[in-house]
Design an enzyme around this catalytic site. Structure first.
Site, PDB file in Angstrom:
ATOM      1  N   ASP A 359       0.862  -1.183   0.000  1.00  0.00           N
ATOM      2  CA  ASP A 359       0.000   0.000   0.000  1.00  0.00           C
ATOM      3  C   ASP A 359       0.894   1.227   0.000  1.00  0.00           C
ATOM      4  O   ASP A 359       1.867   1.306   0.765  1.00  0.00           O
ATOM      5  CB  ASP A 359      -0.891  -0.025   1.247  1.00  0.00           C
ATOM      6  CG  ASP A 359      -1.896   1.103   1.260  1.00  0.00           C
ATOM      7  OD1 ASP A 359      -3.087   0.842   1.034  1.00  0.00           O
ATOM      8  OD2 ASP A 359      -1.472   2.278   1.476  1.00  0.00           O
ATOM      9  N   ASN A 367      -2.176  12.959  -3.202  1.00  0.00           N
ATOM     10  CA  ASN A 367      -3.247  13.384  -4.111  1.00  0.00           C
ATOM     11  C   ASN A 367      -3.726  14.785  -3.764  1.00  0.00           C
ATOM     12  O   ASN A 367      -3.948  15.618  -4.658  1.00  0.00           O
ATOM     13  CB  ASN A 367      -4.429  12.429  -4.002  1.00  0.00           C
ATOM     14  CG  ASN A 367      -4.371  11.328  -5.038  1.00  0.00           C
ATOM     15  OD1 ASN A 367      -4.068  11.585  -6.182  1.00  0.00           O
ATOM     16  ND2 ASN A 367      -4.645  10.113  -4.620  1.00  0.00           N
ATOM     17  N   ASP A 376      -2.282   9.642 -10.348  1.00  0.00           N
ATOM     18  CA  ASP A 376      -2.357   8.546 -11.325  1.00  0.00           C
ATOM     19  C   ASP A 376      -0.972   8.222 -11.879  1.00  0.00           C
ATOM     20  O   ASP A 376      -0.596   7.059 -12.022  1.00  0.00           O
ATOM     21  CB  ASP A 376      -3.291   8.931 -12.479  1.00  0.00           C
ATOM     22  CG  ASP A 376      -4.754   8.853 -12.076  1.00  0.00           C
ATOM     23  OD1 ASP A 376      -5.020   8.407 -10.943  1.00  0.00           O
ATOM     24  OD2 ASP A 376      -5.618   9.252 -12.877  1.00  0.00           O
ATOM     25  N   GLU A 403      -4.797   2.402  -4.200  1.00  0.00           N
ATOM     26  CA  GLU A 403      -3.323   2.472  -4.258  1.00  0.00           C
ATOM     27  C   GLU A 403      -2.700   1.257  -3.595  1.00  0.00           C
ATOM     28  O   GLU A 403      -1.612   1.320  -3.053  1.00  0.00           O
ATOM     29  CB  GLU A 403      -2.794   3.781  -3.638  1.00  0.00           C
ATOM     30  CG  GLU A 403      -3.589   4.417  -2.528  1.00  0.00           C
ATOM     31  CD  GLU A 403      -3.721   3.578  -1.255  1.00  0.00           C
ATOM     32  OE1 GLU A 403      -4.587   2.666  -1.302  1.00  0.00           O
ATOM     33  OE2 GLU A 403      -3.019   3.837  -0.270  1.00  0.00           O
TER      34      GLU A 403
HETATM   35  P1  GH3 Z   1      -1.887   5.165   4.356  1.00  0.00           P
HETATM   36  O1  GH3 Z   1      -0.469   5.482   4.419  1.00  0.00           O
HETATM   37  O2  GH3 Z   1      -2.517   4.847   5.627  1.00  0.00           O
HETATM   38  O3  GH3 Z   1      -2.158   4.115   3.295  1.00  0.00           O
HETATM   39  O4  GH3 Z   1      -2.583   6.514   3.868  1.00  0.00           O
HETATM   40  P2  GH3 Z   1      -3.212   6.747   2.507  1.00  0.00           P
HETATM   41  O5  GH3 Z   1      -3.472   8.197   2.373  1.00  0.00           O
HETATM   42  O6  GH3 Z   1      -2.429   6.177   1.393  1.00  0.00           O
HETATM   43  O7  GH3 Z   1      -4.520   5.901   2.582  1.00  0.00           O
HETATM   44  P3  GH3 Z   1      -6.004   6.232   2.363  1.00  0.00           P
HETATM   45  O8  GH3 Z   1      -6.759   4.940   2.284  1.00  0.00           O
HETATM   46  O9  GH3 Z   1      -6.475   7.219   3.367  1.00  0.00           O
HETATM   47  O10 GH3 Z   1      -6.074   6.931   0.968  1.00  0.00           O
HETATM   48  C1  GH3 Z   1      -5.900   6.235  -0.238  1.00  0.00           C
HETATM   49  C2  GH3 Z   1      -5.914   7.248  -1.289  1.00  0.00           C
HETATM   50  O11 GH3 Z   1      -5.520   6.706  -2.545  1.00  0.00           O
HETATM   51  C3  GH3 Z   1      -7.273   7.828  -1.509  1.00  0.00           C
HETATM   52  C4  GH3 Z   1      -7.282   8.218  -2.951  1.00  0.00           C
HETATM   53  O12 GH3 Z   1      -7.081   9.601  -3.042  1.00  0.00           O
HETATM   54  C5  GH3 Z   1      -6.041   7.548  -3.510  1.00  0.00           C
HETATM   55  N1  GH3 Z   1      -6.368   6.748  -4.651  1.00  0.00           N
HETATM   56  C6  GH3 Z   1      -6.964   5.530  -4.715  1.00  0.00           C
HETATM   57  N2  GH3 Z   1      -7.094   5.137  -6.015  1.00  0.00           N
HETATM   58  C7  GH3 Z   1      -6.592   6.126  -6.779  1.00  0.00           C
HETATM   59  C8  GH3 Z   1      -6.434   6.318  -8.180  1.00  0.00           C
HETATM   60  O13 GH3 Z   1      -6.805   5.495  -9.014  1.00  0.00           O
HETATM   61  N3  GH3 Z   1      -5.846   7.480  -8.587  1.00  0.00           N
HETATM   62  C9  GH3 Z   1      -5.449   8.378  -7.729  1.00  0.00           C
HETATM   63  N4  GH3 Z   1      -4.877   9.482  -8.194  1.00  0.00           N
HETATM   64  N5  GH3 Z   1      -5.580   8.239  -6.426  1.00  0.00           N
HETATM   65  C10 GH3 Z   1      -6.131   7.138  -5.930  1.00  0.00           C
HETATM   66 MG    MG Z   2      -2.113   4.138   1.335  1.00  0.00          MG
HETATM   67 MG    MG Z   3      -5.012   1.966   1.012  1.00  0.00          MG
END
Ligand code: GH3
Ligand code: MG
Ligand code: MG
Length: 503
Positions: A359, A367, A376, A403
């Site tokens: 992760d 983001n 992305d 992610e």
């Molecule tokens: P942690 O270290 O705990 O994993 O924190 P985190 O911010 O990575 O985790 P969290 O689950 O809070 O956020 C995941 C983020 O990933 C939310 C979203 O903005 C981003 N994300 C998920 N899928 C995509 C994608 O396809 N494109 C983009 N640009 N961002 C994505």
């Molecule tokens: Mg994360």
């Molecule tokens: Mg995650």
């Protein structure tokens, strides 16, 4: 045939999409320039050869009675094959002109056979079936008048129906009843003609005296020649021309040469005109057969090409359906399938299997700071690093969701998987290749949970275990690898967690 185009209501695009399916048979195909050119060349060639032979048509030639069996065999075989091919096309197309033409070829095959039975010197000195001296002549007349009549009937029938339409119709009624009726009618006509030429020959006027045709015989033959010419004219006027029409015109041209040389311009049996006329007869009989066979080969090649294209399209479709559109690594569906496949293999062979869940740390913050487009691009970069770290062909890196990435490592125990996960963590943390992002941004880090399959585990429980390990890695400060059950790492790469994206 092109006539089919009149019946089409679809727009041009749809029509061009269906073109290949519609013109699946020569009998339903419109004549293109290529066919017209070939047919014209064949017709001109026959006329030129005819013009060269015609002045010498009366030249006496040695008598070769063996010529007749060869001639008859060639005609019967070629006519029967043509009839069979046309009947075959009828079973699919249900087109009445095709049925009529098939009947015509069956008729010429049957009457040629009957002609050989009554021909003097072939099976007996005077011919079989109680034939008289002019029986073969009468048979020749009926035969050569019959086919042009069939061709005229063919032109009067409605144009063939497009293949797609008839395929739907084909489920309604069997075509074999119609074929049986037509075949019975042809046999009846042949039988009646044979009866007329044998038992009834005495009551007919004299067409042949010795080996010489009488003036009355010439008049009838001229009438037959004009009938064949009319059939050619009618065919020509029936526009637009289909491939079958064009080649039938060639057949009728050769037919005209056949009658002219073999019955009108010559004096009787076994002169040059007689021999040449019979050879023209064989050419006329085989012309359509050659076209049908050539078209079959062409359609078969087209079919092969279509099947190759279809297989390639299916392959690429299968690949696309298994790849994540953004990151170009395996998608979740492929991950699920591959994991259950590999678990079955591991279970059967008692081999280890490990799963790594990765992760991206603080990705939400990334983001939020740089926008989703940059996010992305970063996801693509991380995915490419993870995929590059998969060394064995059986290893699979997939986007698990958002992610998160999952790496399936068959034949790998916890320690080995932890080392690979550590290598991945390092590679992501040290990756310099985010250049396409345009501006220099902080590198990303990943946290990894590693779990190894135990015989009591299902795919789901293995994922839960890896997720638990990932959760621990996050809890321990991120940017680290946590294996479950615990494995000793020579070079544990834990670093203190720190969000480098925080503004
Ligand atoms: P942690 O270290 O705990 O994993 O924190 P985190 O911010 O990575 O985790 P969290 O689950 O809070 O956020 C995941 C983020 O990933 C939310 C979203 O903005 C981003 N994300 C998920 N899928 C995509 C994608 O396809 N494109 C983009 N640009 N961002 C994505
Ligand atoms: Mg994360
Ligand atoms: Mg995650």
């Amino acid at each position: 045939m092109s006539a089919v185009c009149w019946q089409c209501n679809e727009d041009d695009t749809m029509q061009s999409n269906l073109t290949n399916e519609r013109w699946a048979f020569v009998s339903s195909e419109p004549a293109g320039r290529r066919e017209i050119r070939f047919a014209l060349a064949a017709a001109i060639l026959s006329i030129l050869v005819f013009a060269a032979i015609a002045p010498f048509a009366r030249t006496p030639m040695p008598q070769h009675p063996v010529f007749i069996p060869i001639y008859v065999t060639a005609l019967v075989v070629s006519d029967l094959i043509t009839a069979a091919l046309l009947f075959g096309q009828f079973t699919v197309l249900r087109s009445s002109p095709v049925l009529v033409l098939a009947a015509g070829y069956l008729f010429t095959a049957c009457i040629t056979l009957a002609y050989s039975l009554v021909f003097p010197g072939m099976f007996s000195a005077t011919g079989l079936l109680g034939s008289g001296p002019q029986s073969s002549s009468v048979m020749y007349m009926i035969w050569h008048a019959g086919f042009p009549l069939v061709v005229m009937l063919y032109t009067k029938c409605r144009p063939p129906v497009p293949v797609l339409q008839v395929t739907r119709l084909s489920s309604r009624r069997s075509p074999y009843g119609a074929i049986a009726c037509v075949a019975a009618a042809v046999l009846a006509v042949t039988w009646a003609a044979t009866l007329l030429a044998t038992a009834g020959a005495a009551s007919l006027p004299e067409f042949l005296r010795g080996h010489q045709t009488t003036p009355l015989g010439y008049s009838v033959l001229w009438g037959i020649w004009l009938l064949a010419l009319s059939a050619l004219v009618v065919l020509f006027r029936r526009k637009p021309h289909g491939v079958l029409d064009v080649w039938l015109m060639v057949v009728m041209t050769v037919w005209l040469c056949d009658i002219a040389l073999g019955a009108l311009l010559n004096t009787g049996r076994y002169d040059l005109g007689w021999y040449a006329g019979r050879i023209y007869g064989v050419l006329a009989a085989s012309a359509l057969l050659v076209v049908l066979l050539m078209e079959d080969i062409r359609h078969f090649a087209r079919l092969m090409q279509m099947s190759v294209d279809l297989r390639l399209a299916n392959q690429s479709l299968a690949e696309v359906s298994r790849i994540d559109a953004l990151t170009q690594v395996a998608n979740r569906r492929h991950f699920d399938e591959y994991l259950s496949e590999q678990l079955a293999v591991a279970q059967r062979h008692r081999r280890p299997l490990s799963l790594v869940l990765c992760d991206i740390d603080h990705f939400k913050a990334f983001n939020d700071r740089y926008g989703h487009e940059a996010g992305d691009t970063r996801l693509k970069g991380v995915a490419s690093v993870l995929a590059a770290c998969c060394q064995r062909p059986s290893d699979l890196a997939a986007r698990y969701g958002g992610e998160e990435f999952a790496i399936i490592l068959p034949d790998t125990d916890t320690t080995g998987a932890a080392h690979i996960a550590e290598a991945m963590r390092k590679a992501v943390a040290g990756f310099e290749g985010y250049a396409d992002e345009g501006t220099v941004r902080p590198r990303s880090t990943i946290s990894c949970g590693v779990a190894s399959w135990q015989p009591t585990m299902t795919a789901k429980s293995l994922i839960v275990e890896a997720d638990l390990a990932l959760y621990q890695a996050k809890g321990l400060g991120r940017n680290r690898v946590v294996p479950l059950p615990a494995a000793s790492l020579d070079e544990p790469g834990w670093v203190q967690p720190r969000s480098s994206y925080a503004s």
